[in-house]
Structure formats: C-alpha cells, structure tokens
Scaffold this motif. Structure first.
Motif, PDB file in Angstrom:
ATOM      1  N   UNK A 148      36.673  -0.736  90.051  1.00  0.00           N
ATOM      2  CA  UNK A 148      35.784  -1.497  90.697  1.00  0.00           C
ATOM      3  C   UNK A 148      36.429  -3.050  90.688  1.00  0.00           C
ATOM      4  N   UNK A 149      35.896  -3.826  92.166  1.00  0.00           N
ATOM      5  CA  UNK A 149      36.456  -4.505  92.050  1.00  0.00           C
ATOM      6  C   UNK A 149      35.036  -5.559  92.001  1.00  0.00           C
ATOM      7  N   UNK A 150      34.888  -6.565  90.932  1.00  0.00           N
ATOM      8  CA  UNK A 150      33.901  -7.217  90.479  1.00  0.00           C
ATOM      9  C   UNK A 150      33.241  -8.215  91.673  1.00  0.00           C
ATOM     10  N   UNK A 151      33.932  -9.122  92.325  1.00  0.00           N
ATOM     11  CA  UNK A 151      33.957  -9.669  93.398  1.00  0.00           C
ATOM     12  C   UNK A 151      32.996  -9.447  94.273  1.00  0.00           C
ATOM     13  N   UNK A 152      33.784  -8.381  95.286  1.00  0.00           N
ATOM     14  CA  UNK A 152      33.650  -7.498  96.289  1.00  0.00           C
ATOM     15  C   UNK A 152      32.701  -6.899  96.455  1.00  0.00           C
ATOM     16  N   UNK A 153      32.459  -6.652  95.031  1.00  0.00           N
ATOM     17  CA  UNK A 153      31.196  -4.847  95.190  1.00  0.00           C
ATOM     18  C   UNK A 153      32.242  -3.634  94.982  1.00  0.00           C
ATOM     19  N   UNK A 154      33.256  -3.909  95.832  1.00  0.00           N
ATOM     20  CA  UNK A 154      34.532  -2.299  96.390  1.00  0.00           C
ATOM     21  C   UNK A 154      34.296  -1.680  95.456  1.00  0.00           C
ATOM     22  N   UNK A 155      34.389  -0.513  94.749  1.00  0.00           N
ATOM     23  CA  UNK A 155      34.684   0.462  94.343  1.00  0.00           C
ATOM     24  C   UNK A 155      36.449   2.137  95.379  1.00  0.00           C
ATOM     25  N   UNK A 156      37.057   1.752  94.172  1.00  0.00           N
ATOM     26  CA  UNK A 156      38.390   3.097  95.133  1.00  0.00           C
ATOM     27  C   UNK A 156      38.201   3.929  94.049  1.00  0.00           C
ATOM     28  N   UNK A 157      38.098   4.767  94.827  1.00  0.00           N
ATOM     29  CA  UNK A 157      38.693   6.275  94.126  1.00  0.00           C
ATOM     30  C   UNK A 157      40.129   7.183  94.477  1.00  0.00           C
ATOM     31  N   UNK A 158      40.831   7.829  93.782  1.00  0.00           N
ATOM     32  CA  UNK A 158      42.367   8.012  93.855  1.00  0.00           C
ATOM     33  C   UNK A 158      41.157   9.615  94.739  1.00  0.00           C
ATOM     34  N   UNK A 168      34.826  14.404 100.418  1.00  0.00           N
ATOM     35  CA  UNK A 168      36.099  14.762 101.888  1.00  0.00           C
ATOM     36  C   UNK A 168      37.169  13.742 101.229  1.00  0.00           C
ATOM     37  N   UNK A 169      38.809  14.061 101.107  1.00  0.00           N
ATOM     38  CA  UNK A 169      39.376  12.734 100.970  1.00  0.00           C
ATOM     39  C   UNK A 169      39.327  11.581 102.056  1.00  0.00           C
ATOM     40  N   UNK A 170      39.246  11.459 102.789  1.00  0.00           N
ATOM     41  CA  UNK A 170      38.676  10.330 103.633  1.00  0.00           C
ATOM     42  C   UNK A 170      37.345   9.274 103.775  1.00  0.00           C
ATOM     43  N   UNK A 171      36.535   9.993 102.383  1.00  0.00           N
ATOM     44  CA  UNK A 171      35.218   9.752 102.205  1.00  0.00           C
ATOM     45  C   UNK A 171      35.582   8.499 101.836  1.00  0.00           C
ATOM     46  N   UNK A 172      34.987   7.360 101.544  1.00  0.00           N
ATOM     47  CA  UNK A 172      35.065   5.833 100.955  1.00  0.00           C
ATOM     48  C   UNK A 172      34.043   5.236 100.603  1.00  0.00           C
ATOM     49  N   UNK A 173      33.719   5.452  99.588  1.00  0.00           N
ATOM     50  CA  UNK A 173      32.407   5.121  99.213  1.00  0.00           C
ATOM     51  C   UNK A 173      32.272   3.114  99.326  1.00  0.00           C
ATOM     52  N   UNK A 174      30.967   2.954  99.784  1.00  0.00           N
ATOM     53  CA  UNK A 174      30.567   2.267  99.737  1.00  0.00           C
ATOM     54  C   UNK A 174      29.521   1.234  99.045  1.00  0.00           C
ATOM     55  N   UNK A 175      29.911   0.140  99.184  1.00  0.00           N
ATOM     56  CA  UNK A 175      29.449  -0.559  97.400  1.00  0.00           C
ATOM     57  C   UNK A 175      27.078  -0.714  97.115  1.00  0.00           C
ATOM     58  N   UNK A 176      27.034  -0.355  98.117  1.00  0.00           N
ATOM     59  CA  UNK A 176      25.202   0.137  98.181  1.00  0.00           C
ATOM     60  C   UNK A 176      25.021   1.350  98.406  1.00  0.00           C
ATOM     61  N   UNK A 177      26.018   2.394  97.662  1.00  0.00           N
ATOM     62  CA  UNK A 177      25.613   3.644  97.601  1.00  0.00           C
ATOM     63  C   UNK A 177      25.802   4.732  96.259  1.00  0.00           C
ATOM     64  N   UNK A 178      27.369   3.608  95.193  1.00  0.00           N
ATOM     65  CA  UNK A 178      27.552   4.656  94.647  1.00  0.00           C
ATOM     66  C   UNK A 178      27.133   4.918  93.584  1.00  0.00           C
ATOM     67  N   UNK A 179      25.816   4.322  92.912  1.00  0.00           N
ATOM     68  CA  UNK A 179      25.173   4.699  92.351  1.00  0.00           C
ATOM     69  C   UNK A 179      24.509   6.019  92.735  1.00  0.00           C
ATOM     70  N   UNK A 180      24.636   7.072  94.314  1.00  0.00           N
ATOM     71  CA  UNK A 180      24.247   8.206  94.388  1.00  0.00           C
ATOM     72  C   UNK A 180      24.715   8.899  93.855  1.00  0.00           C
ATOM     73  N   UNK A 234      37.499 -11.804  83.695  1.00  0.00           N
ATOM     74  CA  UNK A 234      37.904 -10.982  84.549  1.00  0.00           C
ATOM     75  C   UNK A 234      37.094 -10.056  86.105  1.00  0.00           C
ATOM     76  N   UNK A 235      37.903 -10.367  86.773  1.00  0.00           N
ATOM     77  CA  UNK A 235      38.186  -9.377  88.314  1.00  0.00           C
ATOM     78  C   UNK A 235      37.555  -8.355  88.746  1.00  0.00           C
ATOM     79  N   UNK A 236      37.891  -7.598  87.613  1.00  0.00           N
ATOM     80  CA  UNK A 236      37.588  -6.004  87.812  1.00  0.00           C
ATOM     81  C   UNK A 236      37.731  -4.939  86.926  1.00  0.00           C
ATOM     82  N   UNK A 237      37.175  -3.831  86.980  1.00  0.00           N
ATOM     83  CA  UNK A 237      37.013  -2.417  86.288  1.00  0.00           C
ATOM     84  C   UNK A 237      37.990  -1.315  86.493  1.00  0.00           C
TER      85      UNK A 237
END
Length: 483
Positions: A148-158, A168-180, A234-237
């Motif tokens: 989780x990028x603290x600055x941009x709010x972006x989330x990265x999954x392996x 789907x493997x090509x799915x990239x989570x968006x910051x605004x819908x990660x809580x879903x 802190x720049x990320x988690x």
C-alpha cells in the motif's frame, strides 16, 4: 592505442585480465593476470585453440568463435558472458568484451577484456531460486503479498493475492474501491489498523473477514508492517494475506465446544468444592452420632442422641437449599467492580508517569470512542495501563520518537483494550513462551525487573480476561487484552 605498460597499470587494481589480438594475423598474447588465472599452461603456441578446447566451457565454444571472427574481421563489438576453467579446475563466470577505441576502429590491435562476474552471477541465480521457492511456498500455503503506497493510496497485489480473492490476474485494484474486498462488519477495524500503521508505524497481525471478487466472505490472516525511507518517514505498508478460512471455521467450532466444556467443568468443579466444604461438617456429625448410638447402653441416652439426629437432618436440608442458591450467584469479585471511564484511568496514569513521558518526548494517542467505559476494578485498569505504557517508553527504538496508541472496542461481544507501540519489539520465536513469566526480561535496561508483565497478566486473568501479544523486532509491539 595504449601500450602494455599503460594497460596493465589501468587494469591492475580491478582484477581484470585481457587478451591482446593482432587483427591481421589473429595472433593472441595473454596478459600476465590471465595467464595466472588459467595456470600458465603450455599452449603449443596456439592460444586461441587451446583456450577453446581446454579452458572455455564447451557450451560457449561455438558462440565465442563466431564473436571472435566478427571482432577481428568486421570490427564488430564483442560482448558475452562465458564460463572459464581456472587453475584449480573450477569454472567461474566472466564477462568478455572488447576495449573500444575513440576512432571506432581497432587499427591493427584489439583488446579483449575478461571481467570476473562470478559473485554477481551467483547472486542472480540465488535471487531467481529464492523467488521460485517463495512463489511455490506462497501457492502451497495460500499466502499472497501486497503493498500500500501511503502517498498515492495505490494498492498492489501479487498473483497469489489475486487468486485468493478470486480476481482475474489482469485486475488492478483502484484506491477508491479497495474496501469492497473486506467484509462490511470488519471495515472499521481494517480502516483503523491501516491508519495506525501508516501514521504511527504500528504493525498489525490480525484475523479478519474479506470478500472475494464475487462477494464470498472468508477468513484471512492479514499481516502488515510500515515501510520507512531514509528519513524514518513512513512511505508505505507491506504485508501478506493468508487464506485461513477452513482452519478458522474449524477453530471457531472447536473453541465454541471448548468454551461449553470449560464452562461445564468450571461449574462442576465449583459445585464439588462447595459440596465438600458445606456437607463435610454435617456428615462428620452424623458419623459421630452413629458411633455414639452403637456405644450407648440405656434407652434414655439413645433418645437424646436421636434428637440430635433430627437437628442434623434439618441443618443438612438447609445446607442443600443454600448450595442450590450459591451455584447460581455471581463471583464475589464482581461485587467490587464499578463503572470506570478509560479516559479517567489514562489521565491518572499519565499524571503518574509524567516525568518519564516528558523526558523521552513520548506521544500517547488514545481512541475510546467505540468503548469509553467498563465495569472493572479501577486500580487494576490503572496498573495495566501504567505497566504497558512505561514498558513501551523504556524499550523505545533508538532515534525514533516513542508513540503509544491505545484504543478500546468490542469484538465478538467482548470488551477489548489494545496498546501498541513503535519500539524495539520482541522476538516472539525466541521469547514467546516466556513472555509473561516472572523475572523474565527481553532487553537490557537499568530499570528492568521482569515482573511488570507477570503482574499485568495475573491482574487481567483475575478479572476473568486474557492477554495476548504480537510483535516485530525493530517495528513495534501490540498487547491485546480481553477485559
């Protein structure tokens, strides 16, 4: 073109060997260092063929000859990684490349350098091998990584995380819908733990419910740690998700059964204890009267004793009625409890430890909005808070401002108090089983006596609660107390 003395001087300190090649005659002379590496062999005058057949690994012979022809005939650059057998008979990796001239052509002489890259190549293979084992382990244990990028709010999954979440493997989570992807009744908890980690550096290791891409709820073990830059900001988690749905469901079912059994055993034990104390006196009296009746000679004496038997019988009946009442009563300890506000208890502790807090510039953040009061013994609550707060300050991480985060909430119908810090942490693999033992210490400190956590655990358990700990060395520690 550099002369031999100049070239040797340049390459002397870099462990670089070289060939000097006449591009017309293709005659080769080896540098002293190259000759030393391969054991100063008798080449019979043909250095090139000897090198191909006796020194260069067979897998690279064809390509090396092709590159050599291109270099000497067409002035094409030579750049290849090869394996060369050294004097000790072992193969080592070298990068082989020509020394370029300013004019772009070699003239009548070309220089071919051999740079030792064996360690770098081994490291490369080690990284590839470790990645392979990481991937296989992650697949077998259903454990996926995330960031989780603290600055941009972006989330990265392996890809394993995406597989766990049925995405789907090509799915990239968006910051605004990660809580879903978190169960609705756990979202507040998730928001809190990410906030604490990103703002105060408090790591977490929790079991929570998530939702798959198709909205199926399941249990995961979520672990997260803060990522710091060189300025200790802190720049990320970074963390992992592990699918524990099957074992968690079994665990909850088993725990429910154990709770029922423990409750029944406790009632049986208490009843047996009460019976043994309350009825012992009456049974002893009956036994004594029985002996006296056997020993009595006159009718008058026996009649007097029978009157006592009647009294004992009435007392025994009364005792049984009392037993039936006693087993339904609450523990006497609960009568000593009263409503205590967490803020009031914390204020008392802060006043008591004011000097230590001020001296170490410690920051205490408290959130009691979810649970602001509790029925408890105030002295116990203050002692628990004091021990854990002062420990967090004493064992702070050098160069990092001590931050203690305190919060209360309800979980599965139970009252929870959590105290987290960003200090030195404790190696639970080494010390976990001794965590709350008497006279146990885990860091050197002039004021450490090893009794604080022992007292805290006993106070918590005396009140019918339990205490657990999660910790990461150099990151911090969290104590979770069921009150």
């Amino acid at each position: 073109m550099l002369n031999d003395l100049q070239l040797n001087s340049i390459l002397e300190d870099f462990d670089v060997a070289y060939w000097k090649i006449n591009v017309f005659s293709k005659k080769i002379s080896w540098s002293p260092h190259f000759n030393h590496l391969v054991g100063d062999p008798d080449t019979g005058g043909d250095h090139f063929e000897y090198f191909l057949n006796n020194i260069l690994h067979k897998d690279y012979r064809y390509d090396f000859r092709e590159h050599f022809e291109d270099l000497t005939t067409h002035s094409k650059p030579f750049n290849a990684e090869v394996r060369i057998k050294l004097e000790n008979g072992k193969y080592r990796w070298f990068e082989c490349r020509n020394l370029k001239s300013d004019e772009g052509a070699f003239g009548d002489t070309a220089i071919l350098m051999f740079v030792n890259i064996h360690q770098a190549k081994r490291d490369e293979y080690t990284i590839e091998e470790n990645f392979f084992y990481y991937h296989e382990t992650a697949e077998m244990t259903s454990t996926g990584g995330w960031y989780y990028d603290v600055t941009s709010g972006a989330v990265y999954w392996d890809n394993v995380t995406k597989k766990i979440l049925d995405c789907p493997l090509d799915h990239e989570p968006k910051p605004e819908d990660k809580m879903r992807f978190y169960a609705e009744d756990h979202r507040e908890k998730v928001t809190g733990m990410f906030h604490k980690c990103s703002k105060y550096g408090i790591p977490f290791k929790v079991e929570i419910k998530m939702r798959t891409f198709h909205n199926r709820e399941f249990w995961v073990r979520a672990t997260g740690k803060p990522v710091y830059n060189n300025d200790q900001e802190i720049i990320g988690i970074r963390g992992v998700f592990q699918d524990i749905d099957e074992q968690k469901t079994n665990e909850l079912n088993l725990q429910n059964s154990l709770d029922i059994i423990a409750s029944q055993n406790s009632r049986l034990f208490n009843f047996a204890h009460i019976v043994s104390h309350q009825l012992r006196c009456h049974s002893s009296n009956l036994n004594l009267i029985s002996q006296l009746l056997e020993e009595s000679k006159s009718v008058e004496d026996k009649l007097d004793l029978l009157i006592n038997v009647n009294d004992i019988s009435k007392n025994l009946e009364k005792a049984i009625v009392e037993l039936n009442t006693i087993v339904t009563k609450q523990n006497n300890l609960k009568k000593e409890r009263r409503v205590v506000k967490f803020k009031d208890a914390l204020d008392v502790v802060i006043a008591s430890a004011h000097s230590l807090i001020k001296r170490e510039n410690a920051e205490i953040i408290a959130e009691f909005n979810q649970l602001n009061e509790i029925n408890y013994i105030s002295e116990y609550l203050e002692s628990i808070l004091l021990n854990l707060i002062t420990n967090a300050i004493k064992y702070r991480f050098e160069g990092r401002k001590p931050v203690i985060f305190i919060q209360t909430y309800k979980e599965n119908g139970e009252n929870i108090l959590e105290i987290s810090d960003n200090g030195m942490g404790i190696d639970l693999d080494e010390h976990g089983d001794k965590m709350f033992g008497m006279y146990k210490t885990f860091h050197r400190h002039p004021e450490a006596n090893g009794i604080g956590l022992f007292i805290t655990k006993n106070q918590v358990e005396t009140m019918g609660g339990k205490i657990s700990v999660t910790s990461t060395v150099n990151i911090g520690t969290t104590f979770k107390i069921t009150l």
